[in-house]
Design a protein around this motif. Structure first.
Motif, PDB file in Angstrom:
ATOM      1  N   SER A 181       0.731  -1.076  -0.133  1.00 41.46           N
ATOM      2  CA  SER A 181       0.097  -0.324   0.249  1.00 41.46           C
ATOM      3  C   SER A 181       0.236   1.346   0.002  1.00 41.46           C
ATOM      4  O   SER A 181       2.148   1.331   0.452  1.00 41.46           O
ATOM      5  N   THR A 185      -1.861   8.510   5.291  1.00 41.10           N
ATOM      6  CA  THR A 185      -1.368   8.901   5.961  1.00 41.10           C
ATOM      7  C   THR A 185      -1.091   8.754   7.511  1.00 41.10           C
ATOM      8  O   THR A 185      -0.440   8.955   8.428  1.00 41.10           O
ATOM      9  N   ASP A 206      -4.295   8.734   1.125  1.00 42.12           N
ATOM     10  CA  ASP A 206      -5.185   8.918   1.511  1.00 42.12           C
ATOM     11  C   ASP A 206      -5.380   8.620   3.057  1.00 42.12           C
ATOM     12  O   ASP A 206      -4.462   8.345   3.999  1.00 42.12           O
ATOM     13  N   PRO A 207      -5.750   9.290   3.699  1.00 39.23           N
ATOM     14  CA  PRO A 207      -6.163   9.932   4.827  1.00 39.23           C
ATOM     15  C   PRO A 207      -6.234   8.610   6.355  1.00 39.23           C
ATOM     16  O   PRO A 207      -4.731   9.102   7.044  1.00 39.23           O
ATOM     17  N   GLU A 208      -6.310   7.400   5.955  1.00 37.09           N
ATOM     18  CA  GLU A 208      -6.762   6.146   6.883  1.00 37.09           C
ATOM     19  C   GLU A 208      -5.185   6.076   6.567  1.00 37.09           C
ATOM     20  O   GLU A 208      -3.588   5.509   7.705  1.00 37.09           O
ATOM     21  N   THR A 232       3.033  12.535   2.617  1.00 43.12           N
ATOM     22  CA  THR A 232       1.765  12.246   3.261  1.00 43.12           C
ATOM     23  C   THR A 232       1.429  12.420   1.956  1.00 43.12           C
ATOM     24  O   THR A 232      -0.602  12.194   1.685  1.00 43.12           O
TER      25      THR A 232
END
Length: 253
Positions: free
Chosen positions: A151, A185, A181-183, A177
């Motif tokens: 990932s 990050t 995506d936010p997760e 980052t």
């Protein structure tokens, strides 16, 4: 007593007629975290590239632990010998926003290659260092994987492990980052936070304001190639003096 690891004075850089950096000065003390903030195009990444020798400065002076990388002679920046530059280069590590892993190397080889080629470590020592870092970053089961099997957050953590494997005195992050995506990050920010708690000296270019506020000892706000404001964490994130700084912090929060 604090120890100055990096001292930069009046660094300037142009690309043709475009002035990218204008008289940038800052210091970084051992164990400190410096956040470098600013809108896109403000010169943040160029500054990191100059400090890590991926780009050359036109003017100014910079030293690492008292050793001079380049010095202004009144007309231009004059660089140290290749041997001195290489020695200074080994003191710095850079984590890119787009990972820059070798796609045809396994995770393990991505982390060991420079250790063997540059530091002249034997293969076992390099692999032991790599495995220790992979365990620390919760990636011990990915040693034999290739970057395409990871990932984005895992790729960035491998990039951090690769930089740490060279035992730098200062670690630089260029928007680490921005491609996540936010997760994912959160995965990467947690690693950087852990390093800050271990008193790793770092300079971080980031748009993550709450994160920067949490980990920074000092911060710089740049725009248009200039430092608009600098100060300690509370000065920049809580009570900035400049209206432009307040606008930017508010817009990114």
């Amino acid at each position: 007593m604090s120890e100055t690891l990096i001292k930069a004075e009046n660094i300037s850089k142009s690309f043709g007629d475009l002035k990218v950096l204008c008289d940038i000065s800052f210091t970084l003390e051992r164990g400190q975290v410096l956040s470098i903030l600013g809108p896109s195009g403000s010169g943040k990444s160029t500054l990191l590239r100059i400090v890590t020798q991926l780009e050359t400065a036109d003017r100014g002076t910079i030293s690492f632990s008292g050793e001079t990388l380049f010095r202004d002679n009144g007309e231009k920046a004059v660089y140290a010998s290749g041997q001195t530059a290489r020695k200074i280069g080994l003191k710095t590590g850079l984590v890119f926003q787009n990972f820059n892993l070798f796609p045809h190397f396994t995770v393990l080889r991505n982390i060991t290659e420079a250790q063997v080629a540059v530091l002249k470590r034997d293969k076992k020592e390099a692999e032991d260092r790599a495995y220790a870092l992979l365990k620390k970053l919760a990636l011990e089961d990915k040693a034999k994987a290739y970057p395409c099997q990871l990932s984005g957050g895992q790729k960035q953590r491998v990039s951090i492990a690769r930089a740490l494997a060279m035992d730098p005195e200062v670690l630089f992050f260029d928007e680490p980052t921005s491609a996540l995506d936010p997760e994912l990050t959160r995965e990467v920010l947690n690693v950087i936070r852990q390093l800050s708690e271990e008193k790793m000296t770092m300079a971080v270019v980031t748009h993550e304001m709450e994160f920067a506020k949490a980990i920074s000892d000092h911060a710089i706000f740049m725009e248009g190639g200039y430092i608009i404001e600098e100060g300690d964490r509370d000065t920049i994130f809580v009570n900035p003096e400049k209206e432009r700084t307040r606008q930017f912090i508010h817009s990114m929060s």
